[in-house]
Design an enzyme around this catalytic site. Sequence first.
Site: not given
Length: 789
Positions: A496, A595
């Site tokens: 990431k 989220d």
Amino acid sequence: MLSQLRVLYLHLNHLTGEIASSLSNCTSLEIMSVAENHLSGEIPTKLFSKTIHLTNLYMGGNNFSGRIPVSLFNCSQLQFLVLPNNQLSGIVPTELGNLRALRALSLWSNQFVSGSTTSLPFLTALINCSFLTQIDCDDNHFTGLIPSSVGHLSTHLEILNLGYNRIRREFPPQIGYLTNLTLLSLNINLLTGVIPSAIGKLQRLERLFLGFNNSQGNIPTEIGQLKNLGVLSLSHNNISGKIPDSLSYLQQIRYLYLDTNELTGTIPSGLGDCRKLEALDLSSNKLHGRIPPQVAVLPNLLFRFNLFSNFLEGPLPAELSPIPDSLEKLKNLKDLDFSSNNLSGRIPLTLEKLTALQHLNLSINQLSGEVPKHGVFKKLYVTSFTRNLGLCGPWVMLPPCAAPKHQSLRYLQTVLIPIGTGVFVICCVVMFFMWRCYCKTRSVTLKPFEVGPQKVSFQELLAATDGFNEANLLRVGSFGKVFKGVLQDGTMVAIKVLNILDEYARKSFDRECNILRRVRLKIITSYLDLDVKALIFPLVPNGSLDIFLYPAGEQSSQGQLCHLDLIQRLSIALDVAQGMEYLHHRCFVQVIHCDLKPSNVLLGEDMTAFLTDFGISSLSLGNSIDSYTSTHTLKGSIGYIAPEYGVSGHVTTKGDVYSYRIMLLEMMTRKKPTGSIFIEGMNLHKWVSRCFPNTIDDVVDRNFLSGDLNNDENKALNCLKKLICVGLLCTKESPEERPSMIDIVKILHILKDSFLGVASATTFQIELSSLLNSRNVGGNDDESQSFSF
């Protein structure tokens, strides 16, 4: 007592209950409006006596169910029949043709069926209504074909809306006889065949929606004759051939959507004559050649200019560097996508001034030169212009640009070098003391998570991902990109990479490190320097839940199958619920994910689900929430955000429960909460609840109908209803009335055991009833009864 009453206005209130049959005594009633309330039950048959003189009936925006009463057709003087946004069902009666004075028929967003697999009988019956100006029947369950008799409808007809149904085959050319139409909508159906050239006879047409069908053939050149056309949508079909030059005659066109077809040839330069265009989408076709400069400078392109995924080539038009006057007119442009073409030349510096630009994609082209650094480019990811071998600049994954040559070497030696040396020495001293202070502060405010010493270099990251090649891109996270790769020791990893130019991305990296350290989630290592921040995780082999639900993108429900069966979806739902239960109730420090959505749920080799992306999560100790929640922006993704976040901005575990509910309904229906069908007050929850439990097969993913249900239909359908029931538990928006993740885990465990035959089938109902009674979730008594099986 009210026999002389002529007008009854009760709309836009909070009325509940059923319509009283005693209103039938109002024999002089001409206008009745009870729209936009909370009325329910069937429309009383006694309401419409033979002596009534009703001309206007407005009952939309309620919860009426059942069929249209036959007695309604006693109202021979009825002009406006408006019943949309209810739960009415059954066959639309052909007796509508007896209402000779009818001017407007509005039945949209109900559950009506056509009563025939070969035609729409009620549409033929309406031929008798010679004053009809509006037929608005979209979002129902109509099947069959549009009859050729449609051409004999009222010559006064202005609106014909049959979108979002299941109408098949091609629509007849007789539609061309309806010369007063201003709106024709047949989008989201199963239409095939070619668009008839007779469409060009509709000279008054202002809006034409034929998207999301299976239409073939060419775009009729006759469309260019529609001088008043403002909106044309033919997207998501199988239309081929060239874009006809005749479209340049559409002087009133504002929105032109031809994307996701099989169009070939070049972009007609004549589109530059459509000066009122605000949105132009030609993406996902097979167009080639250059971008016409006349199109590049359309003065009113305010919202969308999308040429993604074609075969365009040549340099970006110089006109994309507009003079100040043109730049001012483009100040509202939000979306500019030229990716996946063969464009060359430099990126215009004037793009820096488009302050409203939110999405710019120039990747996979042949652009060269330095990438601009200022303006909108400060907010962009490097992936906005990757795969352009000639580009350079101060970005990760791009080579640095060559330093400019000085005109005078003597000037460099005698002036700049001595001055530079002195400045360098001073800077070194200052940076030394700043670094010492930074180290002390860093060691107090944020400890590194326990993953041992840094194990990878930037060169190894480059090698592992083939230079962060787009082919290795797994997904886009909240503040960065995730790439797959292989480390030198053969370990398959997910990397990431954060966008370091974004201030919130930098905070996201620190927050995610802090949370990963505290909740003991598995991570291999991290990489951190002045230019790159990256987290390296073990690669989860099956990717995200989002990929399984939509194997060919968000529109896959139109074609591609989802291969997750019922027990797999039930297991995934339980895995996610257990993960959220740990974060909310069993972790050393409470974590609010903020989220939760399918793209943030990863599936392991055995399809075990794992939560990911803690970039905007919040830590809580008692009533204390971490400092990062004190922003003024909503936390989460549109469609999944709890409604109370828009008021207070204060995140809670019940906000995660709300997101979980939305995700669970999405798993069962394969409809994104932000889908194009959810407009004008309709949302995923309402769409499912109106069919629950009796007609739930109208909204669930059709893979269930062809998979699990064929093996043991009653058992699987009952389990499916119960799983959706869990998603509908929180029928009220109040956070206090939502169950906790502990409740949800418990009830899903029972449901899974029941489906597998391990537990009694009645245990689920007992536990559900207990939850409804103890926590007062699920609404009033009438609503609670709908959760009985």
